[in-house]
Design an enzyme around this catalytic site. Structure first.
Site: not given
Ligand code: AK3
Length: 275
Positions: A24-27, A137, A43
């Site tokens: 969701k926040f990056g590759r 999570d 990351k």
């Protein structure tokens, strides 16, 4: 392998390879540290997106928590650095990628394989809980696989130090949320490491059945979780059924401890050393 030299880490130190995935926040990319040839996963997080998501402090906490963790079933975070726009996490590379892709491809795992994965998860969670770290999570998407098929818990973006009553707006699937984390009125509900035991129960179910036990529409999922309403298909062995029912207990205090998970007949049956 010795730690990269303590001199300043920067992007130029790495040769960037193929994209391994995007969150969701990056590759995240395969990367090689030039001087040592060390292979890792890099990351890339964009500061602007973290700001928009209001999650910068969570990333800082993740870095602080995960840098001190050393366990074969916990993905290593070796270090981090940033430039003007991005934060980079230097992660252990998991050679067999994301566990959920293997699960989707195989639809569900045979009991011997599921039991070995759950045994490794229990060992990892026991290590984390001893350090008073709650992952919070646990789900197939956050589990990676090493080249020898060993599994590694990853993405500590939602992990906290116990006990904790901070309520975060959780994004993504509700399937793995324990009842005590679902919004229940105004009373401040403290939750503990026991939340990871519930998620371990959901994970066991999903490994064996191929879908999560409370999977439904968002509203119905929350209701079914709160009521502990799930059915275990008849093809599930009595031992596996017993373990799932001892983990998916509404009262956090009544969930069986990790030591008992590791000694459970279903685990012992499939994880005898040397099998
Ligand atoms: C796909 N793949 N295949 C092989 C392989 N080998 C290693 N790694 C892979 N993938 C990366 C796995 C991750 C580990 N740690 C992460 N940490 C994170 O993403 N933290 C994070 C980011 C943004 C926002 C937040 C916050 F604050 F909102 F919570 C937290 S992601 C691999």
């Amino acid at each position: 392998y010795d730690q990269p030299s303590t001199k300043k880490l920067h992007l130029g130190m790495f040769e960037i390879g193929k994209a391994l995935g995007k969150g969701k926040f990056g590759r995240v990319y395969l990367a090689k540290e030039r001087s040592s040839g060390f292979i890792c996963a890099l990351k890339v997080l964009h500061k602007s997106e973290l700001q928009q998501g209001g999650v910068q402090k969570q990333v800082r906490r993740e870095i602080e928590i995960q840098s001190n963790l050393r366990h074969p079933n916990v993905l290593r975070l070796f270090g981090h650095f940033h430039d003007s726009k991005r934060i980079f996490l230097i992660l252990e590379f998991a050679g067999k990628g994301e566990l959920y892709k293997h699960l989707r491809k195989e639809h569900r795992f045979p009991e011997w394989k599921a039991a070995q994965y759950i045994a490794q998860m229990a060992a990892a969670l026991k290590y984390l809980h001893k350090k008073h770290v709650i992952h919070r999570d646990i789900k197939p998407e956050n589990i990676l696989m090493g080249i020898h098929g060993e599994i590694k818990i990853s993405d500590f973006g939602w992990s906290v130090h116990a006990p904790n009553n901070r309520r975060q707006t959780m994004c993504g699937t509700l399937d793995y949320l324990p009842p005590e984390m679902l919004v229940t009125g105004t009373q401040e509900n403290f939750y503990s490491e026991k939340v990871d035991l519930w998620s371990l129960g959901v994970l066991t179910y999903e490994f064996l059945v191929g879908e999560a036990p409370f999977e439904d529409t968002p509203v119905m999922t929350q209701r079914r979780i709160r009521r502990g309403e799930m059915t275990i298909p008849s093809f599930i062995s009595p031992e596996a059924r017993d373990l799932i029912k001892k983990l998916l207990v509404l009262d956090p205090e009544k969930r069986i401890p990790l030591e008992e998970v590791q000694q459970h007949p279903w685990i012992i049956k499939h994880c005898m050393k040397g099998e």
